[in-house]
Write a protein that holds these residues in place. Structure first.
Motif, PDB file in Angstrom:
ATOM      1  N   THR A   1       0.911  -1.175   0.075  1.00 49.39           N
ATOM      2  CA  THR A   1       0.026  -0.043   0.084  1.00 49.39           C
ATOM      3  C   THR A   1       0.987   1.202  -0.024  1.00 49.39           C
ATOM      4  O   THR A   1       0.582   2.103  -0.637  1.00 49.39           O
ATOM      5  N   ARG A   2       1.903   1.076   0.809  1.00 42.24           N
ATOM      6  CA  ARG A   2       2.831   2.352   0.934  1.00 42.24           C
ATOM      7  C   ARG A   2       3.619   2.786  -0.477  1.00 42.24           C
ATOM      8  O   ARG A   2       3.946   3.486  -0.802  1.00 42.24           O
ATOM      9  N   ALA A   3       3.814   1.502  -1.201  1.00 48.25           N
ATOM     10  CA  ALA A   3       4.488   1.605  -2.334  1.00 48.25           C
ATOM     11  C   ALA A   3       3.487   1.919  -3.654  1.00 48.25           C
ATOM     12  O   ALA A   3       4.082   1.782  -4.674  1.00 48.25           O
ATOM     13  N   ASN A   4       2.346   2.022  -3.150  1.00 43.69           N
ATOM     14  CA  ASN A   4       0.990   2.194  -4.309  1.00 43.69           C
ATOM     15  C   ASN A   4       0.830   0.998  -5.298  1.00 43.69           C
ATOM     16  O   ASN A   4       0.382   1.214  -6.290  1.00 43.69           O
ATOM     17  N   HIS A   5       1.391  -0.131  -4.622  1.00 47.83           N
ATOM     18  CA  HIS A   5       0.760  -1.465  -5.315  1.00 47.83           C
ATOM     19  C   HIS A   5      -0.159  -1.970  -4.804  1.00 47.83           C
ATOM     20  O   HIS A   5      -0.468  -2.989  -4.026  1.00 47.83           O
ATOM     21  N   LEU A   6      -1.458  -1.438  -5.026  1.00 51.51           N
ATOM     22  CA  LEU A   6      -2.638  -1.423  -4.372  1.00 51.51           C
ATOM     23  C   LEU A   6      -3.454  -3.031  -4.931  1.00 51.51           C
ATOM     24  O   LEU A   6      -3.856  -3.748  -3.920  1.00 51.51           O
ATOM     25  N   THR A   7      -3.076  -3.470  -6.119  1.00 51.39           N
ATOM     26  CA  THR A   7      -3.690  -4.645  -6.419  1.00 51.39           C
ATOM     27  C   THR A   7      -2.929  -5.834  -5.554  1.00 51.39           C
ATOM     28  O   THR A   7      -3.780  -6.824  -4.838  1.00 51.39           O
ATOM     29  N   GLU A   8      -1.665  -5.978  -5.256  1.00 48.21           N
ATOM     30  CA  GLU A   8      -0.932  -6.676  -4.164  1.00 48.21           C
ATOM     31  C   GLU A   8      -1.307  -6.463  -3.057  1.00 48.21           C
ATOM     32  O   GLU A   8      -1.476  -7.440  -2.164  1.00 48.21           O
ATOM     33  N   ALA A   9      -1.746  -5.384  -2.342  1.00 52.06           N
ATOM     34  CA  ALA A   9      -1.948  -5.108  -1.173  1.00 52.06           C
ATOM     35  C   ALA A   9      -3.314  -5.394  -0.784  1.00 52.06           C
ATOM     36  O   ALA A   9      -3.575  -6.270   0.276  1.00 52.06           O
ATOM     37  N   ARG A  10      -4.210  -5.340  -1.871  1.00 55.08           N
ATOM     38  CA  ARG A  10      -5.605  -5.992  -1.447  1.00 55.08           C
ATOM     39  C   ARG A  10      -5.669  -7.460  -1.357  1.00 55.08           C
ATOM     40  O   ARG A  10      -6.230  -7.871  -0.711  1.00 55.08           O
ATOM     41  N   ALA A  11      -4.733  -8.103  -2.110  1.00 55.59           N
ATOM     42  CA  ALA A  11      -4.813  -9.556  -2.307  1.00 55.59           C
ATOM     43  C   ALA A  11      -4.363 -10.020  -0.980  1.00 55.59           C
ATOM     44  O   ALA A  11      -4.869 -11.040  -0.492  1.00 55.59           O
ATOM     45  N   SER A  12      -3.337  -9.430  -0.293  1.00 52.30           N
ATOM     46  CA  SER A  12      -2.862  -9.986   1.031  1.00 52.30           C
ATOM     47  C   SER A  12      -3.817  -9.714   1.954  1.00 52.30           C
ATOM     48  O   SER A  12      -4.136 -10.564   2.892  1.00 52.30           O
ATOM     49  N   LEU A  13      -4.211  -8.479   2.121  1.00 54.24           N
ATOM     50  CA  LEU A  13      -5.423  -8.180   3.074  1.00 54.24           C
ATOM     51  C   LEU A  13      -6.418  -9.144   2.933  1.00 54.24           C
ATOM     52  O   LEU A  13      -7.284  -9.493   3.931  1.00 54.24           O
ATOM     53  N   LYS A  14      -7.196  -9.134   1.996  1.00 60.45           N
ATOM     54  CA  LYS A  14      -8.266 -10.080   1.498  1.00 60.45           C
ATOM     55  C   LYS A  14      -8.243 -11.402   1.955  1.00 60.45           C
ATOM     56  O   LYS A  14      -8.688 -12.145   2.539  1.00 60.45           O
ATOM     57  N   ALA A  15      -6.780 -12.101   1.781  1.00 63.70           N
ATOM     58  CA  ALA A  15      -6.344 -13.284   2.026  1.00 63.70           C
ATOM     59  C   ALA A  15      -6.729 -13.582   3.640  1.00 63.70           C
ATOM     60  O   ALA A  15      -7.073 -14.660   3.968  1.00 63.70           O
ATOM     61  N   LEU A  16      -6.165 -12.504   4.305  1.00 60.24           N
ATOM     62  CA  LEU A  16      -6.228 -12.677   5.778  1.00 60.24           C
ATOM     63  C   LEU A  16      -7.718 -12.659   6.294  1.00 60.24           C
ATOM     64  O   LEU A  16      -8.163 -13.430   6.927  1.00 60.24           O
ATOM     65  N   LEU A  17      -8.470 -11.383   5.821  1.00 56.99           N
ATOM     66  CA  LEU A  17      -9.765 -11.366   6.046  1.00 56.99           C
ATOM     67  C   LEU A  17     -10.837 -12.210   5.755  1.00 56.99           C
ATOM     68  O   LEU A  17     -11.776 -12.427   6.280  1.00 56.99           O
ATOM     69  N   ASP A  18     -10.616 -13.087   4.649  1.00 60.19           N
ATOM     70  CA  ASP A  18     -11.371 -14.102   4.093  1.00 60.19           C
ATOM     71  C   ASP A  18     -11.501 -15.409   5.318  1.00 60.19           C
ATOM     72  O   ASP A  18     -12.639 -15.807   5.196  1.00 60.19           O
TER      73      ASP A  18
END
Length: 221
Positions: A119-136
């Motif tokens: 997220t801080r590097a503005n790689h939002l697609t990758e950030a969303r994938a990691s966060l979603k994997a946890l929240l799933d």
């Protein structure tokens, strides 16, 4: 850890699949009462079971939505740890051997690090994938909204997840400082109730020991 494991495991065994670094406590190496488990677990013969509770801050508890399985970690009225860090015997003061294991690092932290860094590097697609994997495996309702979050929303959600997911695992101080946040002490705190603590507060800075100052002539003040 799956949604079931985070409730059923008790965070008490070195054999939990997501634990990366932990310490296997046995009858031979246990330190007994003055240990993490002696402080945190109601079901261990401990300070907590005798009334010296270590609670989640009420303000943070109130932030956890009903859809988040991790809300079950905490007793709904006393707010002590109830399904995170507990002896599997589930009997008040039941564990008197203090052999539950200690976790230092687990895979879930890697997901949060990855999500935050991307997220801080503005790689939002990758950030969303990691966060979603946890929240799933934690909060499916919030997980369904992750792909629509912008960078600011992602960072706020990641900060929340650092505080909840890693509660009592020693990540709070540096998380507060890294995100440049302030924290209002909830009404269930014994000390400094209602006080706002800034990440810049001098009380959050470790002081150099006086002996080091006295004995080290090369120390720059």
């Amino acid at each position: 850890m799956s949604q079931a494991e985070i409730i059923e495991s008790g965070f008490s065994s070195i054999n939990i699949g997501s634990w990366m670094w932990a310490f296997d406590i046995t009858k031979d190496n246990t330190a007994g009462l003055p240990t993490f488990w002696g402080q945190i677990d109601y079901f261990t013969y401990s300070y907590c079971s005798a009334g010296d509770y270590k609670m989640i801050d009420k303000n943070l508890y109130n932030e956890i939505p009903a859809s988040d399985t991790r809300k079950q970690w905490f007793h709904p009225s006393v707010l002590i740890s109830w399904y995170k860090f507990y002896d599997s015997g589930r009997k008040a003061m039941g564990d008197r051997t203090w052999t539950n294991d200690i976790v230092y690092m687990r895979v879930e932290e890697m997901y949060l690090i990855n999500a935050e860094a991307n997220t801080r590097a503005n790689h939002l697609t990758e950030a969303r994938a990691s966060l979603k994997a946890l929240l799933d495996q934690r909060d499916e309702e919030t997980a369904s909204k992750v792909n629509d979050m912008n960078a600011d929303q992602l960072l706020e959600n990641i900060y929340y997840n650092w505080r909840v997911e890693m509660w009592a695992e020693g990540r709070g101080l540096l998380t507060l400082k890294r995100f440049h946040k302030s924290m209002v002490r909830g009404e269930n705190n014994y000390a400094l109730t209602g006080e706002t603590i800034s990440f810049e507060d001098s009380r959050l800075i470790f002081e150099i020991p006086e002996r080091e100052i006295t004995n080290n002539p090369n120390l720059q003040k």
